[in-house]
Structure formats: structure tokens, C-alpha cells
Write an enzyme that holds these catalytic residues in place. Sequence first.
Site, PDB file in Angstrom:
ATOM      1  N   ARG A 133       0.790  -1.235   0.000  1.00  0.00           N
ATOM      2  CA  ARG A 133       0.000   0.000   0.000  1.00  0.00           C
ATOM      3  C   ARG A 133       0.822   1.285   0.000  1.00  0.00           C
ATOM      4  O   ARG A 133       0.262   2.363   0.171  1.00  0.00           O
ATOM      5  CB  ARG A 133      -0.984   0.008   1.188  1.00  0.00           C
ATOM      6  CG  ARG A 133      -1.943  -1.172   1.173  1.00  0.00           C
ATOM      7  CD  ARG A 133      -2.794  -1.211   2.420  1.00  0.00           C
ATOM      8  NE  ARG A 133      -3.853  -0.227   2.355  1.00  0.00           N
ATOM      9  CZ  ARG A 133      -4.217   0.545   3.383  1.00  0.00           C
ATOM     10  NH1 ARG A 133      -3.593   0.463   4.541  1.00  0.00           N
ATOM     11  NH2 ARG A 133      -5.204   1.405   3.263  1.00  0.00           N
ATOM     12  N   ASP A 134       2.125   1.201  -0.212  1.00  0.00           N
ATOM     13  CA  ASP A 134       2.917   2.435  -0.299  1.00  0.00           C
ATOM     14  C   ASP A 134       4.148   2.216  -1.178  1.00  0.00           C
ATOM     15  O   ASP A 134       5.250   2.649  -0.845  1.00  0.00           O
ATOM     16  CB  ASP A 134       3.332   2.897   1.100  1.00  0.00           C
ATOM     17  CG  ASP A 134       3.776   4.361   1.128  1.00  0.00           C
ATOM     18  OD1 ASP A 134       3.441   5.102   0.172  1.00  0.00           O
ATOM     19  OD2 ASP A 134       4.443   4.767   2.087  1.00  0.00           O
ATOM     20  N   ILE A 135       3.933   1.568  -2.327  1.00  0.00           N
ATOM     21  CA  ILE A 135       5.037   1.323  -3.259  1.00  0.00           C
ATOM     22  C   ILE A 135       5.305   2.602  -4.042  1.00  0.00           C
ATOM     23  O   ILE A 135       4.406   3.174  -4.655  1.00  0.00           O
ATOM     24  CB  ILE A 135       4.690   0.163  -4.210  1.00  0.00           C
ATOM     25  CG1 ILE A 135       4.507  -1.140  -3.421  1.00  0.00           C
ATOM     26  CG2 ILE A 135       5.779  -0.002  -5.277  1.00  0.00           C
ATOM     27  CD1 ILE A 135       3.926  -2.276  -4.232  1.00  0.00           C
ATOM     28  N   ASN A 139      10.537   4.183  -1.462  1.00  0.00           N
ATOM     29  CA  ASN A 139      10.514   2.976  -0.643  1.00  0.00           C
ATOM     30  C   ASN A 139      11.173   1.782  -1.321  1.00  0.00           C
ATOM     31  O   ASN A 139      10.984   0.638  -0.888  1.00  0.00           O
ATOM     32  CB  ASN A 139       9.072   2.629  -0.257  1.00  0.00           C
ATOM     33  CG  ASN A 139       8.527   3.569   0.793  1.00  0.00           C
ATOM     34  OD1 ASN A 139       9.283   4.186   1.545  1.00  0.00           O
ATOM     35  ND2 ASN A 139       7.210   3.707   0.861  1.00  0.00           N
TER      36      ASN A 139
END
Length: 308
Positions: A133-135, A139
Site C-alpha cells: 500500500r505504499d510502493i 521505498n
Amino acid sequence: PPPLKPGQDFEGWRVQEVISRSQQSLLYRVLDGQGQAWLLKTLPAQLADDAQAGQALLAEEWFLKRVAGRHFPEVHSAGQRQHLYYVMREYSGTTLAQLFAQSGPLPLAQWQDLAERLLRAVGLLHRRQILHRDIKPENLHLGDDGELRLLDFGLAYCPGLSQDAPSTLPGTPSYIAPEAFQSAVPSAQQDLYAVGVTLYFLLTGHFPYGEIEAFQRPRFGVPVSAGRYRPDLPEWLAQCLEHGVAADPLQRYETAEEWLLILEQGERRSLSVRPRPLLEREPLKVWRTLALLALLGNLVLLFLLFHG
């Protein structure tokens, strides 16, 4: 833990410095007994009594242990802890966001290699029923050891285990899938959309639907082909990316493995996407050809008229 200071010994770790501080987390660089650098992640003081934040931190550690492998940071198997935190290994290298800032859009060969490794990592996550949910490039860490690692599981979600997804949108707006703006339940297709936007950005420096600001209500039409910004991009790769960032989740790849197979086989495999019409891909050539045919047709008619 109480605020930790450089040089302080804390539960078997020697504190070196604060790496980052935010409303949600606090990150220290620490050394183990052999002088190896690790990162200690805990909560800031204002969340000391927040049971939900504490549970989320424990879940984050559990996710990383569940997907242990070359594509993710190693978590230290700590013994008895008196405080709420976890420790993961620090790796030398750079994030893909930093790499892009230094060198600009990636060369095709390097881009495809990183794309395949990212899809392997995401495929492994999804097989473990974990959604990141935060690619995004910030990151993704390319280590000096050559490994690509997916970082920051602070927003990760496991159906049936995680608490209900928050009403606020997770992550960075430009990487959030269109259906998430409509409060859709977290899904693998949303992760794959973020993969698509990440790869698109690393290749072009642009976003397929333009950059989306916080609190903006975006509209998603047809994505701009990456080929517009990269003339060296093969048509099959441009189509591949369009498929990955489709606004309709049903038009995206079903799994990371499906996408990976297309990249690995390259031009030897016909893509399972509708090729763009020739008029859309080469409008000038089409109209020139039509004009030439019309001219030839008129010449034939004139010939028949005067020699009939």
C-alpha cells in the site's frame, strides 16, 4: 522507549543517532555488540498511549518476518524486550528516488532489470496475503550488494488480520489507484497500479495521469503513453505500462507473476492487451497515406474520364 541519545546503551544496543522523526514513527541508527549497524524503529512520545499505533508497529514487524528474504530488510530476532520497538538491518546504497534525482530517467536495460525484481518482491508479498500500500521510488532501496529491497511496511495490510483500513488515503496521491479514491477495499490490483506508476516515473520522470496533489479530486481518463517521453521505448513495453496503470482495476494484470512473465519473455510474447489503433500511434503517416490514395484515385478517374 524514552528519548534515546547518541552514545547511550539501550537494551543491548549502542545508540548512534536519530535517522528520522515523524508524527507516526521514530527511527534510530544503533550498533550491535559486533559494531554492525541496525535501524531501531519505535513510536514518538505522543503515541506512547496509543494502543492502535502500538499494534500497527507490532504488525509491521510481523509482516517483515513473514516475508523474510532477499527483497526485504532483515529483522533482528531480539530477545526479551522491555519496550515497544523492533530492529532491522541497515543497508548501504540508495533509494530509487535518490538514484533518479542524481541520474534522471533510467536506461532501458537497468529499468527492466529493476522492474522484474520489483515484481518478484511484490508477488512474494501477495502470496503471503500482504498488501504493501505504499510502493513508490522512495521505498525501493538498491543496495551496494546489488539487491533491490522494498522498504517501509508502515501501511501494509493483511485481510483478516489488519484492522479496518483507515478512511484517510494511504500513501502518496500520485501512486494511489483510482478506486482507492472511491474508498475501495485494499487489493493486490492497487499495489500493482503503484508498481506501474513507479516504473512509469523511473522511465520518464512523469506520471501517467499527471501529478496528483494532496486533497485533489483527480480524474482518470486515458494514460499518456510512456513512449511520448521515451522515443527509445519499444511499443510492447509502452503497452505493458499502459496495461499496468489502467484506471479500471479489471484491465490491469491479475498478478505480479503475469506481468513478470510478459517482461521476461519480452517481444516474443504477444501482449494480452488491445494494441492501439494505427491512427492513434502514427496519425501523420495514416493521413498522408489516405491523401496519397485519394490523389491516385482522382488521377485514375480523370484518366478514365478523358480516355473513356
